[in-house]
Design a protein around this motif. Structure first.
Motif, short mmCIF file in Angstrom:
data_model
loop_
_atom_site.label_atom_id
_atom_site.label_comp_id
_atom_site.label_asym_id
_atom_site.label_seq_id
_atom_site.Cartn_x
_atom_site.Cartn_y
_atom_site.Cartn_z
N SER A 53 37.09 52.90 46.41
CA SER A 53 37.20 52.16 47.68
C SER A 53 37.89 50.81 47.49
CB SER A 53 35.81 51.96 48.30
OG SER A 53 35.11 50.93 47.60
N LYS A 54 38.04 50.38 46.23
CA LYS A 54 38.60 49.05 45.96
C LYS A 54 39.98 49.09 45.30
CE LYS A 54 34.93 47.03 47.49
NZ LYS A 54 34.97 46.61 48.89
N LEU A 55 40.45 50.28 44.91
CA LEU A 55 41.70 50.33 44.14
C LEU A 55 42.91 49.87 44.93
CD1 LEU A 55 41.31 53.63 42.08
CD2 LEU A 55 41.30 51.28 41.22
N ALA A 56 42.92 50.16 46.23
CA ALA A 56 44.11 49.83 47.03
C ALA A 56 43.79 48.75 48.06
CB ALA A 56 44.62 51.09 47.72
N GLN A 57 43.11 47.70 47.63
CA GLN A 57 42.73 46.64 48.57
C GLN A 57 43.95 45.90 49.09
OE1 GLN A 57 39.49 43.85 47.29
NE2 GLN A 57 39.85 44.89 45.37
N ASP A 58 43.97 45.67 50.37
CA ASP A 58 45.04 44.86 50.95
C ASP A 58 44.49 44.15 52.19
OD1 ASP A 58 47.44 43.70 51.49
OD2 ASP A 58 48.24 45.46 52.53
N PRO A 59 44.20 42.88 52.16
CA PRO A 59 44.45 41.99 51.03
C PRO A 59 43.36 42.14 49.96
CG PRO A 59 43.38 40.78 52.78
CD PRO A 59 43.58 42.17 53.29
N MET A 60 43.65 41.60 48.79
CA MET A 60 42.68 41.66 47.70
C MET A 60 41.57 40.65 47.93
SD MET A 60 43.24 41.66 43.70
CE MET A 60 41.86 41.40 42.59
N CYS A 61 40.35 41.14 48.06
CA CYS A 61 39.25 40.21 48.30
C CYS A 61 38.00 40.56 47.50
CB CYS A 61 38.94 40.13 49.79
SG CYS A 61 38.59 41.70 50.53
N ASN A 62 38.12 41.54 46.60
CA ASN A 62 36.98 41.92 45.76
C ASN A 62 37.46 42.03 44.31
OD1 ASN A 62 35.11 44.06 44.41
ND2 ASN A 62 33.96 43.33 46.17
N PHE A 63 36.81 41.29 43.42
CA PHE A 63 37.31 41.14 42.05
C PHE A 63 36.31 41.66 41.03
CE2 PHE A 63 39.19 37.77 44.53
CZ PHE A 63 40.48 37.63 44.03
N VAL A 64 36.85 42.20 39.95
CA VAL A 64 36.08 42.46 38.73
C VAL A 64 35.92 41.12 38.00
CG1 VAL A 64 36.24 43.49 36.43
CG2 VAL A 64 36.90 44.82 38.46
N ILE A 65 34.70 40.84 37.53
CA ILE A 65 34.51 39.73 36.58
C ILE A 65 34.64 40.34 35.19
CG2 ILE A 65 32.95 37.94 35.74
CD1 ILE A 65 31.53 38.06 38.49
N GLU A 66 35.68 39.97 34.47
CA GLU A 66 35.92 40.55 33.14
C GLU A 66 35.59 39.53 32.06
OE1 GLU A 66 39.59 42.91 32.24
OE2 GLU A 66 39.77 41.44 30.62
N ILE A 67 34.75 39.97 31.09
CA ILE A 67 34.40 39.12 29.94
C ILE A 67 34.68 39.92 28.68
CG2 ILE A 67 32.57 37.84 28.77
CD1 ILE A 67 31.15 37.61 31.48
N GLU A 68 35.39 39.33 27.75
CA GLU A 68 35.74 39.99 26.49
C GLU A 68 36.31 41.38 26.73
OE1 GLU A 68 32.19 39.67 24.16
OE2 GLU A 68 32.37 37.51 23.98
N GLY A 69 37.21 41.48 27.70
CA GLY A 69 37.95 42.72 27.92
C GLY A 69 37.22 43.81 28.68
N GLU A 70 36.01 43.51 29.19
CA GLU A 70 35.25 44.55 29.88
C GLU A 70 34.66 44.01 31.18
OE1 GLU A 70 32.34 47.49 27.86
OE2 GLU A 70 31.02 46.05 28.84
N LEU A 71 34.58 44.89 32.18
CA LEU A 71 33.90 44.51 33.42
C LEU A 71 32.47 44.08 33.11
CD1 LEU A 71 33.72 46.30 36.83
CD2 LEU A 71 31.61 45.81 35.56
N ALA A 72 32.08 42.90 33.67
CA ALA A 72 30.72 42.41 33.45
C ALA A 72 30.06 42.02 34.78
CB ALA A 72 30.73 41.21 32.52
N GLY A 73 30.77 42.16 35.89
CA GLY A 73 30.20 41.81 37.18
C GLY A 73 31.24 41.96 38.28
#
Ligand SMILES: CC(C)(COP(=O)(O)OP(=O)(O)OC[C@H]1O[C@@H](n2cnc3c(N)ncnc32)[C@H](O)[C@@H]1OP(=O)(O)O)[C@@H](O)C(=O)NCCC(=O)NCCS
Length: 170
Positions: A53-73
């Motif tokens: 549901s988030k891969l084709a966001q337009d506009p982009m308003c939802n983010f992965v929080i990435e820490i040390e190369g991996e999704l963390a939130g």
């Protein structure tokens, strides 16, 4: 599109995020402070459905929080309709592994600045369950103001709670 924090970054979604999303989100200590629509248990299938549901966001308003190369939130704003269309709602969670490191206040500040710069909005709102002192601290550290308390407005895990409404105006 990426927003850089001190030891993390905010980035777009990728289909390869499903395993990390499932791993970090499958935690009742996170579910306990979110909407009931947040899956619990958090299955791989639920992770894939959310990511799709988030891969084709337009506009982009939802983010992965990435820490040390991996999704963390996850952090994002949800737009509302009608008379609330200039006042989206902010939502976020971070893996319990990273609690207490001051990451979320930084992430909130980045998303607020991004949203005010890129969208035709005048305010961002966040609602916090009355038992979620950590999240209230996050919002206060990010410059939000507590505007009111809606008494007994929430039921979570069978317990009636107040809802604390926070806002930041452009
Ligand atoms: C709320 C949440 C986002 C906080 O993120 P964070 O990056 O840990 O935020 P901080 O590191 O700034 O910590 C926030 C406050 O909680 C305190 N805290 C952090 N971890 C804690 C812990 N395990 N036990 C007690 N207090 C803790 C911090 O000391 C800080 O308070 P302080 O600034 O007075 O020292 C995170 O705990 C979370 O994802 N919770 C579950 C989901 C959720 O509540 N989402 C928000 C819904 S409105």
């Amino acid at each position: 599109m990426e927003l850089q924090g001190q030891c993390f970054k905010l980035r777009e979604w990728r289909s390869g995020d499903a395993a990390a999303l499932q791993k970090h989100a499958d935690n009742t200590n996170i579910f306990d402070f979110l909407f009931d629509r947040f899956p619990s248990p958090y299955t791989t299938e639920a992770a894939e459905t959310f990511i799709n549901s988030k891969l084709a966001q337009d506009p982009m308003c939802n983010f992965v929080i990435e820490i040390e190369g991996e999704l963390a939130g996850v952090i994002g704003v949800d737009f509302r309709e009608d008379i609330y269309r200039k006042s989206p709602l902010l939502g976020y969670w971070i893996s319990e592994m990273y609690w207490g490191r001051g990451i979320m206040p930084q992430a909130v500040k980045l998303v607020v600045a991004y949203a005010f710069s890129n969208f035709d909005i005048v305010r961002i709102q966040a609602s916090v369950n009355g038992n979620n002192n950590r999240s209230m601290r996050v919002l206060e550290k990010a410059g939000f103001v507590k505007e009111g308390i809606l008494k007994s407005n929430i039921i979570k895990n069978g317990i009636i709670l107040d809802e604390h409404v926070y806002g930041i105006v452009k």
